[in-house]
Design a protein around this motif. Sequence first.
Motif, PDB file in Angstrom:
ATOM      1  N   PRO A 439       0.818  -1.226   0.000  1.00  0.00           N
ATOM      2  CA  PRO A 439       0.000   0.000   0.000  1.00  0.00           C
ATOM      3  C   PRO A 439       0.844   1.264   0.000  1.00  0.00           C
ATOM      4  O   PRO A 439       0.417   2.296  -0.529  1.00  0.00           O
ATOM      5  N   LYS A 440       2.044   1.183   0.567  1.00  0.00           N
ATOM      6  CA  LYS A 440       2.909   2.366   0.648  1.00  0.00           C
ATOM      7  C   LYS A 440       3.459   2.780  -0.710  1.00  0.00           C
ATOM      8  O   LYS A 440       3.767   3.954  -0.931  1.00  0.00           O
ATOM      9  N   HIS A 441       3.600   1.810  -1.605  1.00  0.00           N
ATOM     10  CA  HIS A 441       4.305   2.088  -2.861  1.00  0.00           C
ATOM     11  C   HIS A 441       3.435   1.963  -4.102  1.00  0.00           C
ATOM     12  O   HIS A 441       3.901   2.260  -5.211  1.00  0.00           O
ATOM     13  N   PHE A 442       2.187   1.537  -3.965  1.00  0.00           N
ATOM     14  CA  PHE A 442       1.305   1.338  -5.112  1.00  0.00           C
ATOM     15  C   PHE A 442       1.224   2.584  -5.997  1.00  0.00           C
ATOM     16  O   PHE A 442       1.372   2.510  -7.219  1.00  0.00           O
ATOM     17  N   ALA A 443       0.995   3.742  -5.388  1.00  0.00           N
ATOM     18  CA  ALA A 443       0.756   4.967  -6.168  1.00  0.00           C
ATOM     19  C   ALA A 443       1.949   5.361  -7.018  1.00  0.00           C
ATOM     20  O   ALA A 443       1.788   5.952  -8.100  1.00  0.00           O
ATOM     21  N   THR A 444       3.157   5.033  -6.574  1.00  0.00           N
ATOM     22  CA  THR A 444       4.353   5.418  -7.325  1.00  0.00           C
ATOM     23  C   THR A 444       4.352   4.809  -8.717  1.00  0.00           C
ATOM     24  O   THR A 444       4.844   5.408  -9.677  1.00  0.00           O
ATOM     25  N   TYR A 445       3.793   3.606  -8.852  1.00  0.00           N
ATOM     26  CA  TYR A 445       3.782   2.913 -10.140  1.00  0.00           C
ATOM     27  C   TYR A 445       2.912   3.623 -11.170  1.00  0.00           C
ATOM     28  O   TYR A 445       3.094   3.431 -12.374  1.00  0.00           O
ATOM     29  N   PHE A 446       1.985   4.427 -10.722  1.00  0.00           N
ATOM     30  CA  PHE A 446       1.042   5.053 -11.649  1.00  0.00           C
ATOM     31  C   PHE A 446       1.236   6.565 -11.762  1.00  0.00           C
ATOM     32  O   PHE A 446       0.815   7.166 -12.739  1.00  0.00           O
ATOM     33  N   SER A 447       1.860   7.168 -10.773  1.00  0.00           N
ATOM     34  CA  SER A 447       2.092   8.614 -10.829  1.00  0.00           C
ATOM     35  C   SER A 447       3.481   8.937 -11.351  1.00  0.00           C
ATOM     36  O   SER A 447       3.786  10.092 -11.640  1.00  0.00           O
ATOM     37  N   LEU A 448       4.350   7.899 -11.451  1.00  0.00           N
ATOM     38  CA  LEU A 448       5.740   8.066 -11.888  1.00  0.00           C
ATOM     39  C   LEU A 448       6.499   9.023 -10.979  1.00  0.00           C
ATOM     40  O   LEU A 448       7.425   9.706 -11.407  1.00  0.00           O
ATOM     41  N   SER A 449       6.100   9.091  -9.726  1.00  0.00           N
ATOM     42  CA  SER A 449       6.802   9.909  -8.735  1.00  0.00           C
ATOM     43  C   SER A 449       6.393   9.411  -7.359  1.00  0.00           C
ATOM     44  O   SER A 449       5.385   8.735  -7.198  1.00  0.00           O
TER      45      SER A 449
END
Length: 749
Positions: A439-449
């Motif tokens: 859950p901590k890193h999921f968003a990084t894969y889609f926001s590229l940041s």
Amino acid sequence: MFKFLQRFKSSPKQNVLAADEAEIAPEPQDHAVGADVPIESVSQDAYGMNGFARAIARSILNARADEGLVYAINGPWGSGKSSAINLISRHLESTAKPEDLEIVNFNPWWFTSTEALTLAFFQELKSTIGKSLNEQARDAMATIGSRLSSAGPLLGGLAALLATPAAGTAVAGGASLIEKLTRSDTSVTKQHKVLVEALKAQPKRFVVVLDDIDRLSRDEALQIFKLVKSVGRLPNIVYVLAFDAKLAAEMISESFQGEGFSFLEKIIQASFDLPEPDRDDLKQKLLASVSEVIGDVPDEKMTRFGNLFFDAVMPLIKTPRDVVRLVNAFSLTFPAVKGEVDAADFLALEAMRVFSPTVHRAVRSNPSMLTGRQTERGFNQDLVKSLYDETFLNGLAQNDREIAQRSLRRLFPRLEAVWANTWHSGDQRWDRDRNVCSPKHFATYFSLSLKNDAISAVESNALIENAGIEGATRERLLQFLTQRRRNGGTRAALALEDLISRASDIPEQAVVTFLKDVFESADEIDVEVDHDQGMMAIANNNVRLHWLLNRVVRDRFPPEQRAEIIRATAPSAGLTWIVSLADRFRKAADEGGEESTSEHEEFVDEGTAEWLYELSLGRLRAASENGTLTEREDLTSLLFRWKDRAGVGEVRRWTDAQLGSANFVARVAYAAVKTTWSQGMSGFGFLGDAVPTRNVYVHVDPYSEIIDIDRFRSRVNELLASEQITDEQRKILKRFKDTPERDPDRMSR
């Protein structure tokens, strides 16, 4: 290059060259795939297409073309038809002499109407093949062309070309051609015969190449086939057409119902399906190209990379163009997050984005259904499975559903419970390796940041690498403490969580130095803004420190070594932390250390627990004597811990003396104002509350054992009436005075 490339590599194919063929020896392949352009030479052949091209070239050279021939190279888009055409041309050029064979390339994409296409086609033939013919034959060729296009557009096109200085020799003699076309009354049959005789009389063979016919509009594609049919039966002219037969037949059927394939059969004498690229070639090309972007993958991650590569990536790769599309996408996006994401996870998601965009969108929109551990246990599994099928697999063909499901199960272990009835309890490696299922890193894969001020890989690595340097961890944690997060709290909480997930990476020889730094900074970093809020608020930095201690010491060392580590590090701890640690170990000792049944397992032996308990009492007494205890924000909590160790009398004597201090009274008043959260739950027809309600009240009853409450209240009134307190103290005391007392009946509802 990947270390595991050899592990996945099959036996190398032998490239045996015939001694009598003038071919260029293959050079090292260039894996830096860029623009989606066909290869031009044998040295670039990564998919074993050279043998097929060489065979077609031999056929063209050896076939009788007394009445002309039409070859067709059939293959779907992206399969390498243009590359095959180029290799065929290279073999023809290297084998035949220029005076014996000439290749004529005609690109129909350059023209935007059937009239322009027709004009350009015959002008190309006239300017190339026409050079080997007499004037009568050239006129015959022009006449045939005029019959395949309406006179108005054809003449208008010629006039436009003649008016263009750049037209040059391609339309030399155009004026006389217009004159001949307008007065010609000779039949096409007679003109065709003239052209046949002229071509038969000359020794040269012409190979006319037309590529990507299936990408034209329906009318333009039909016109090309008509043009080839009209002059396809001419001596010494060989046409090589490249198209997707299925698409071409469908376009033809739109105009001639049911005649698609039969129409093509009447035109084409030799049709060859482009051989499918070897799966191993596609795999090796993709691995080699991706490796240039990623670099080496650690040994411990190779298995996961292989699982994702073969279950989530390769099933989506069908053609050389697929390799190009994926590598181009990956090479543009991955560098932005390199080091912040798992390379295998990111590659699998990029493959999904490029080839299964609907699944990718569903993944991006539903992190709560994918990340972390299972929350579906206890629910009706058929309903859960139906929900996941509808969300992530809806509308997919059966084969695509199977590929998507395998990919999702590889990326998100939680889904094993949904589709395979296998439950995972969670894994700290997901956070440590920055997997998409965390859950901590999921968003990084889609926001590229990095999102929400997360700890970067560089910062994380620095924490681990400097763990054995005295003062380094403390300095970094205090720096994180000054860095506020956009959504509240400090980055110190994130740093502790990152250290928890990477605790096993801290070298054993660095543990004591690392813990001394952590223990020394423990009280400073346990700030209120890092306390989780709401009904489920259980985490704060003190709790996170206990979790970290579990991972660094309890999970890695036997009991006797744990005791040594605690005795070496505890004396440097802050007051609140040493008290918290001592209480934990004393409680475990009191419960008998039943590791299999007790939540509070025996961390250290009873002797060490008792030593730490006495050490914490000494620290409490010292703080009470030197005045630092009164300054602490957690004063009341420490007073209770002191009472547990020394008894009520000792603590009560000290608080009686401290009630004369405005600072002490303000500290107690601050602690007596409590905040809780409540939320109406849904059920039995009630909607419930969408958000929790905050409840603020005064509750001093618990302090009556260690503080004279009546005197305390009197002191609050005295201080508010005086001018001898600071503005901050007045604010705290007034808040205490104005806040309602706790209502037991209301709080119990």
